[in-house]
Scaffold this motif. Structure first.
Motif, PDB file in Angstrom:
ATOM      1  N   CYS A 243      10.638  34.145 -96.726  1.00  0.00           N
ATOM      2  CA  CYS A 243       9.449  33.370 -97.067  1.00  0.00           C
ATOM      3  C   CYS A 243       8.432  34.276 -97.757  1.00  0.00           C
ATOM      4  CB  CYS A 243       8.860  32.776 -95.793  1.00  0.00           C
ATOM      5  SG  CYS A 243       7.269  32.017 -96.060  1.00  0.00           S
ATOM      6  N   PRO A 244       7.948  33.901 -98.933  1.00  0.00           N
ATOM      7  CA  PRO A 244       6.988  34.756 -99.639  1.00  0.00           C
ATOM      8  C   PRO A 244       5.631  34.864 -98.928  1.00  0.00           C
ATOM      9  CG  PRO A 244       7.309  32.691-100.818  1.00  0.00           C
ATOM     10  CD  PRO A 244       8.287  32.695 -99.679  1.00  0.00           C
ATOM     11  N   GLN A 245       5.368  33.952 -98.018  1.00  0.00           N
ATOM     12  CA  GLN A 245       4.081  33.961 -97.310  1.00  0.00           C
ATOM     13  C   GLN A 245       4.115  34.840 -96.062  1.00  0.00           C
ATOM     14  OE1 GLN A 245       1.335  32.019 -98.201  1.00  0.00           O
ATOM     15  NE2 GLN A 245       2.244  30.683 -99.721  1.00  0.00           N
ATOM     16  N   CYS A 246       5.160  34.673 -95.239  1.00  0.00           N
ATOM     17  CA  CYS A 246       5.180  35.368 -93.948  1.00  0.00           C
ATOM     18  C   CYS A 246       6.356  36.324 -93.811  1.00  0.00           C
ATOM     19  CB  CYS A 246       5.184  34.355 -92.804  1.00  0.00           C
ATOM     20  SG  CYS A 246       6.730  33.445 -92.676  1.00  0.00           S
TER      21      CYS A 246
ATOM     22  N   ARG B 249      11.678  23.545-100.770  1.00  0.00           N
ATOM     23  CA  ARG B 249      10.426  24.273-100.579  1.00  0.00           C
ATOM     24  C   ARG B 249      10.604  25.745-100.872  1.00  0.00           C
ATOM     25  NH1 ARG B 249       9.665  21.572 -94.860  1.00  0.00           N
ATOM     26  NH2 ARG B 249       9.284  19.460 -95.590  1.00  0.00           N
ATOM     27  N   LYS B 250       9.490  26.363-101.306  1.00  0.00           N
ATOM     28  CA  LYS B 250       9.537  27.787-101.617  1.00  0.00           C
ATOM     29  C   LYS B 250       9.111  28.634-100.430  1.00  0.00           C
ATOM     30  CE  LYS B 250       8.864  27.502-106.613  1.00  0.00           C
ATOM     31  NZ  LYS B 250       8.430  26.145-106.911  1.00  0.00           N
ATOM     32  N   THR B 251       8.638  27.998 -99.371  1.00  0.00           N
ATOM     33  CA  THR B 251       8.225  28.734 -98.181  1.00  0.00           C
ATOM     34  C   THR B 251       8.915  28.146 -96.957  1.00  0.00           C
ATOM     35  OG1 THR B 251       6.336  27.255 -97.886  1.00  0.00           O
ATOM     36  CG2 THR B 251       5.927  29.273 -99.108  1.00  0.00           C
ATOM     37  N   CYS B 252       8.799  28.858 -95.819  1.00  0.00           N
ATOM     38  CA  CYS B 252       9.399  28.350 -94.587  1.00  0.00           C
ATOM     39  C   CYS B 252       8.607  27.155 -94.064  1.00  0.00           C
ATOM     40  CB  CYS B 252       9.473  29.458 -93.536  1.00  0.00           C
ATOM     41  SG  CYS B 252       7.880  29.905 -92.830  1.00  0.00           S
TER      42      CYS B 252
ATOM     43  N   CYS C 258       4.967  27.890 -92.796  1.00  0.00           N
ATOM     44  CA  CYS C 258       4.009  28.145 -93.876  1.00  0.00           C
ATOM     45  C   CYS C 258       3.753  26.884 -94.681  1.00  0.00           C
ATOM     46  CB  CYS C 258       4.507  29.261 -94.778  1.00  0.00           C
ATOM     47  SG  CYS C 258       4.480  30.861 -93.962  1.00  0.00           S
ATOM     48  N   PHE C 259       4.781  26.096 -94.849  1.00  0.00           N
ATOM     49  CA  PHE C 259       4.619  24.841 -95.574  1.00  0.00           C
ATOM     50  C   PHE C 259       3.622  23.941 -94.850  1.00  0.00           C
ATOM     51  CE2 PHE C 259       5.771  20.376 -96.230  1.00  0.00           C
ATOM     52  CZ  PHE C 259       5.652  20.294 -97.611  1.00  0.00           C
TER      53      PHE C 259
ATOM     54  N   GLU D 189       0.128  25.282 -95.162  1.00  0.00           N
ATOM     55  CA  GLU D 189      -0.405  25.036 -96.493  1.00  0.00           C
ATOM     56  C   GLU D 189      -0.844  23.574 -96.647  1.00  0.00           C
ATOM     57  OE1 GLU D 189       1.490  27.293 -99.719  1.00  0.00           O
ATOM     58  OE2 GLU D 189       1.617  25.369-100.727  1.00  0.00           O
TER      59      GLU D 189
END
Ligand SMILES: [Zn+2]
Ligand SMILES: [Zn+2]
Length: 131
Positions: free
Chosen positions: A7-10, A19-22, A25-26, A29
Motif C-alpha cells: 500500500c503506498p499509504q501505509c 483500488r490503489k491502496t489497502c 487506507c481506502f 481516505e
C-alpha cells in the motif's frame, strides 16, 4: 490468486484490485473526503481558504489538493480557495494548471511530462523575485 502490492499509504501488503491502496487506507481516505465535501458544501463556508478547510476537517492540505486533482472536489465557486498550479505554483482555483500553463501544455506530450519538466526547472534557483 491475485497479486500482492504494498500500500503506498501505509506500506502494508494487500491484494491488488481496482483500488490503489489497502482497505484501511481506502476507508480512511473516504472518511477524509466526506469531511471535506460536507464542509465545503455548506454555504457559510464559501469564503474558506484551503487552510480553513484543512483546520476544520483535520485533513491535510495535500490530501485536499489530491481530491481536487481527482476531480472529486470542485472549488471553482470559492473565491479564497486557491492551491498551487502544478506547473508554475501560481495560485489556482480549478483543475491542475493555470491558464498560462494550460496554453503551454498544448504543445507538450502529457500533463505528467509537463509538470516534471517544470519541477526540474524550478529546482536549481538561487534568486527570488520577492525582495
Ligand atoms: Zn494502507
Ligand atoms: Zn501555471
Amino acid at each position: 490468486m491475485g497479486d500482492l502490492l504494498n500500500c503506498p499509504q501505509c506500506g502494508k501488503l494487500f491484494i491488488k484490485g481496482i483500488r490503489k491502496t489497502c482497505d484501511a487506507c481506502f476507508k480512511e481516505e473516504e472518511q477524509q473526503y466526506d469531511k471535506v465535501y460536507r464542509f465545503i458544501r455548506k454555504s457559510e463556508n464559501r469564503n474558506a481558504t484551503i487552510v480553513d478547510v484543512s483546520e476544520a476537517t483535520t485533513v491535510s492540505e495535500n490530501k485536499i489538493i489530491y481530491f481536487i486533482h481527482q476531480g472529486r472536489i470542485r472549488v471553482k465557486g470559492f473565491p479564497n480557495f486557491t492551491y498551487p498550479c502544478d506547473g508554475c505554483q501560481k495560485p489556482i482555483n480549478d483543475g491542475r494548471l493555470c491558464q498560462v500553463c494550460k496554453e503551454k501544455l498544448k504543445s507538450e506530450l502529457s500533463i505528467e511530462d509537463f509538470i516534471m519538466k517544470k519541477q526540474q526547472e524550478a529546482l536549481p534557483s538561487y534568486h527570488t523575485d520577492d525582495n
